[in-house]
Design a protein around this motif. Structure first.
Motif, PDB file in Angstrom:
ATOM      1  N   VAL A 290       0.842  -1.205   0.000  1.00 11.99           N
ATOM      2  CA  VAL A 290       0.000   0.000   0.000  1.00 11.99           C
ATOM      3  C   VAL A 290       0.874   1.252   0.000  1.00 11.99           C
ATOM      4  O   VAL A 290       0.640   2.197  -0.747  1.00 11.99           O
ATOM      5  N   SER A 291       1.916   1.227   0.843  1.00 13.06           N
ATOM      6  CA  SER A 291       2.822   2.377   0.927  1.00 13.06           C
ATOM      7  C   SER A 291       3.519   2.620  -0.410  1.00 13.06           C
ATOM      8  O   SER A 291       3.618   3.763  -0.875  1.00 13.06           O
ATOM      9  N   ARG A 292       3.976   1.546  -1.056  1.00  8.95           N
ATOM     10  CA  ARG A 292       4.681   1.685  -2.336  1.00  8.95           C
ATOM     11  C   ARG A 292       3.745   2.189  -3.428  1.00  8.95           C
ATOM     12  O   ARG A 292       4.100   3.079  -4.213  1.00  8.95           O
ATOM     13  N   LEU A 293       2.520   1.632  -3.479  1.00 11.34           N
ATOM     14  CA  LEU A 293       1.560   2.056  -4.499  1.00 11.34           C
ATOM     15  C   LEU A 293       1.136   3.508  -4.304  1.00 11.34           C
ATOM     16  O   LEU A 293       0.986   4.258  -5.268  1.00 11.34           O
ATOM     17  N   ASN A 294       0.944   3.913  -3.036  1.00  5.78           N
ATOM     18  CA  ASN A 294       0.599   5.313  -2.743  1.00  5.78           C
ATOM     19  C   ASN A 294       1.705   6.260  -3.203  1.00  5.78           C
ATOM     20  O   ASN A 294       1.429   7.340  -3.746  1.00  5.78           O
ATOM     21  N   LYS A 295       2.957   5.848  -2.980  1.00  3.40           N
ATOM     22  CA  LYS A 295       4.095   6.680  -3.386  1.00  3.40           C
ATOM     23  C   LYS A 295       4.136   6.823  -4.903  1.00  3.40           C
ATOM     24  O   LYS A 295       4.335   7.924  -5.433  1.00  3.40           O
ATOM     25  N   GLU A 296       3.933   5.702  -5.617  1.00  5.83           N
ATOM     26  CA  GLU A 296       3.935   5.740  -7.081  1.00  5.83           C
ATOM     27  C   GLU A 296       2.802   6.624  -7.609  1.00  5.83           C
ATOM     28  O   GLU A 296       2.967   7.373  -8.566  1.00  5.83           O
ATOM     29  N   GLN A 297       1.636   6.531  -6.943  1.00  7.09           N
ATOM     30  CA  GLN A 297       0.485   7.333  -7.366  1.00  7.09           C
ATOM     31  C   GLN A 297       0.742   8.819  -7.148  1.00  7.09           C
ATOM     32  O   GLN A 297       0.424   9.651  -8.005  1.00  7.09           O
ATOM     33  N   ARG A 298       1.336   9.159  -6.005  1.00  9.02           N
ATOM     34  CA  ARG A 298       1.644  10.566  -5.716  1.00  9.02           C
ATOM     35  C   ARG A 298       2.607  11.149  -6.743  1.00  9.02           C
ATOM     36  O   ARG A 298       2.508  12.307  -7.117  1.00  9.02           O
ATOM     37  N   GLU A 299       3.573  10.330  -7.186  1.00 14.31           N
ATOM     38  CA  GLU A 299       4.557  10.811  -8.165  1.00 14.31           C
ATOM     39  C   GLU A 299       3.921  11.050  -9.534  1.00 14.31           C
ATOM     40  O   GLU A 299       4.314  11.958 -10.263  1.00 14.31           O
ATOM     41  N   LEU A 300       2.918  10.218  -9.889  1.00 15.00           N
ATOM     42  CA  LEU A 300       2.266  10.361 -11.190  1.00 15.00           C
ATOM     43  C   LEU A 300       1.168  11.417 -11.199  1.00 15.00           C
ATOM     44  O   LEU A 300       0.837  11.973 -12.254  1.00 15.00           O
ATOM     45  N   GLU A 301       0.614  11.704 -10.024  1.00 12.93           N
ATOM     46  CA  GLU A 301      -0.574  12.559  -9.942  1.00 12.93           C
ATOM     47  C   GLU A 301      -0.413  13.923 -10.610  1.00 12.93           C
ATOM     48  O   GLU A 301      -1.300  14.342 -11.376  1.00 12.93           O
ATOM     49  N   PRO A 302       0.693  14.669 -10.377  1.00 18.61           N
ATOM     50  CA  PRO A 302       0.812  15.994 -11.016  1.00 18.61           C
ATOM     51  C   PRO A 302       0.810  15.914 -12.541  1.00 18.61           C
ATOM     52  O   PRO A 302       0.230  16.765 -13.214  1.00 18.61           O
ATOM     53  N   VAL A 303       1.468  14.882 -13.090  1.00 16.38           N
ATOM     54  CA  VAL A 303       1.537  14.722 -14.546  1.00 16.38           C
ATOM     55  C   VAL A 303       0.154  14.415 -15.113  1.00 16.38           C
ATOM     56  O   VAL A 303      -0.286  15.034 -16.092  1.00 16.38           O
ATOM     57  N   VAL A 304      -0.546  13.454 -14.485  1.00 19.99           N
ATOM     58  CA  VAL A 304      -1.862  13.043 -14.981  1.00 19.99           C
ATOM     59  C   VAL A 304      -2.866  14.191 -14.855  1.00 19.99           C
ATOM     60  O   VAL A 304      -3.664  14.444 -15.771  1.00 19.99           O
ATOM     61  N   ALA A 305      -2.817  14.916 -13.741  1.00 18.77           N
ATOM     62  CA  ALA A 305      -3.741  16.042 -13.539  1.00 18.77           C
ATOM     63  C   ALA A 305      -3.511  17.120 -14.604  1.00 18.77           C
ATOM     64  O   ALA A 305      -4.472  17.666 -15.179  1.00 18.77           O
ATOM     65  N   ALA A 306      -2.239  17.427 -14.898  1.00 20.96           N
ATOM     66  CA  ALA A 306      -1.928  18.438 -15.922  1.00 20.96           C
ATOM     67  C   ALA A 306      -2.349  17.957 -17.306  1.00 20.96           C
ATOM     68  O   ALA A 306      -2.862  18.741 -18.120  1.00 20.96           O
ATOM     69  N   PHE A 307      -2.162  16.670 -17.592  1.00 22.85           N
ATOM     70  CA  PHE A 307      -2.544  16.119 -18.893  1.00 22.85           C
ATOM     71  C   PHE A 307      -4.060  16.172 -19.086  1.00 22.85           C
ATOM     72  O   PHE A 307      -4.557  16.527 -20.168  1.00 22.85           O
ATOM     73  N   ARG A 308      -4.803  15.843 -18.030  1.00 21.24           N
ATOM     74  CA  ARG A 308      -6.265  15.886 -18.123  1.00 21.24           C
ATOM     75  C   ARG A 308      -6.757  17.323 -18.303  1.00 21.24           C
ATOM     76  O   ARG A 308      -7.710  17.579 -19.054  1.00 21.24           O
ATOM     77  N   SER A 309      -6.095  18.256 -17.610  1.00 13.96           N
ATOM     78  CA  SER A 309      -6.454  19.673 -17.786  1.00 13.96           C
ATOM     79  C   SER A 309      -6.161  20.125 -19.212  1.00 13.96           C
ATOM     80  O   SER A 309      -6.941  20.875 -19.820  1.00 13.96           O
TER      81      SER A 309
END
Length: 356
Positions: free
Chosen positions: A32-51
């Motif tokens: 869970v900790s590893r997946l959360n970390k990976e998600q946090r790292e991708l989140e800014p990129v995905v959010a900007a791409f969706r915008s």
């Protein structure tokens, strides 16, 4: 190419969301900790791409409406706004997709040493430690002193401390170098301004994956912890001195209560110093023209001046001058660090463009 990469990252993000939502995942806390970390790292990129995708759709819709006489003016404004947003989002994504510094998520070891200027340099070194400690406190980071040598007047000849928290290296990695102070020392009766220096070295805290230290190369000595003036802090030999025999490098740690804790902390500091030494050799092998103009600061490079009479701070690498020195010394470093991060990103974008 860029679009394809962004779509791939969006798919990875969706897969992470699905795995985190699966009940069986919560049986494994480390997963869970590893997946959360990976998600946090991708989140800014995905959010900007969706915008970006939304604003591109807005741009198309506005363009279609510009042929309608009644909606033409409103559509033209929306078209202009969307085009500006798209340009900014594309630039943001170019920065977010730059190769990551592999150490950005790591804790750091900071070593501050008094330089030229005698007692005033030692007092300044103490001021720098306080500045970084207050900055760390403001960000919710933890600071642990490993060793320090104080002077009779309360200055610090040297101090080593560990900063633990979220992405510490990404914020403090530009602090290495020579820090210069111009002020009237407390010891100066004539009111003359003196110039003194202190050196700061910031090292990523490395683990065995990064650097393997051979224990047979290390000699350990134990001694009693002592404070200013040699006064003993405890009566047991819990302080540890490590000597790396191949290089002669020496590390001391005396702040922990047990000899084992001090040895463990000292081994981490020694490994980090040796790792930095190897990295410096690699950096020096790169031609001067291709080095980042900001970099992470060599120890002999004067990076910043703190002028107390004028309340002025100047970072010489990026030409930034601020007239809020008291605030900076109380830990308000974000404006400086943000400027250094932005300059580093611009330099890497330029290099990426030249190599692309």
């Amino acid at each position: 190419m860029l679009e394809e990469k962004l779509r791939t990252l969006e798919v990875q993000y969706a897969e992470l969301e699905a795995r985190l939502a699966a009940p069986e995942t919560y049986d494994d806390p480390s997963l869970v900790s590893r997946l959360n970390k990976e998600q946090r790292e991708l989140e800014p990129v995905v959010a900007a791409f969706r915008s970006l995708r939304r604003r591109r759709k807005d741009l198309e819709d506005a363009h279609a409406l510009m042929s309608d006489p009644e909606l033409k003016e409103m559509a033209r404004e929306e078209f202009s706004s969307a085009r500006e947003d798209i340009s900014q989002l594309e630039e943001k994504l170019r920065v977010l997709l730059l190769p990551r510094d592999p150490h950005d998520g790591k804790n750091v070891i900071v070593e501050i040493r008094a330089g030229v200027g005698g007692e005033e340099a030692a007092l300044f070194a103490g001021s720098l430690y306080r500045m970084y400690a207050m900055y760390a406190e403001g960000r919710g980071w933890k600071v642990e002193v490993a060793s320090q040598t104080e002077t009779e007047l309360g200055g610090m000849k040297e101090i080593s401390f560990v900063v633990e928290g979220d992405r510490v290296w990404s914020r403090l990695k530009f602090e290495s170098g020579v820090h210069r102070v111009q002020r009237v020392p407390e010891t100066e009766s004539g009111g003359r301004i003196h110039t003194s220096t202190a050196t700061v070295a910031v090292l990523p805290e490395v683990d065995e994956v990064d650097f393997k230290l051979d224990p047979s190369d290390v000699e350990m000595q134990v001694f009693r912890s002592s404070g200013a003036g040699g006064q003993h802090v405890n009566k047991t030999s819990s302080a540890v001195r490590l000597i790396h025999k191949p290089t002669g490098m020496v590390v001391e740690c005396q702040q922990e209560r047990s000899q084992f804790q001090n040895r463990d902390r000292a081994m981490k500091i020694l490994a980090s110093r040796l790792y930095e030494q190897e990295q410096e050799k690699a950096i020096n092998a790169v031609s001067a023209e291709r080095r980042s103009q900001v970099g992470t600061g060599m120890r002999n490079e004067r990076i910043r001046t703190y002028n107390f009479p004028q309340g002025r701070l100047t970072d010489h690498r990026i030409g930034l001058t601020l007239y809020k020195l008291e605030s900076v010394m109380n830990g308000d470093l974000d404006e400086i660090i943000d400027g250094l991060v932005t300059a580093d990103q611009a330099e890497r974008l330029k290099n990426a463009g030249e190599n692309g």
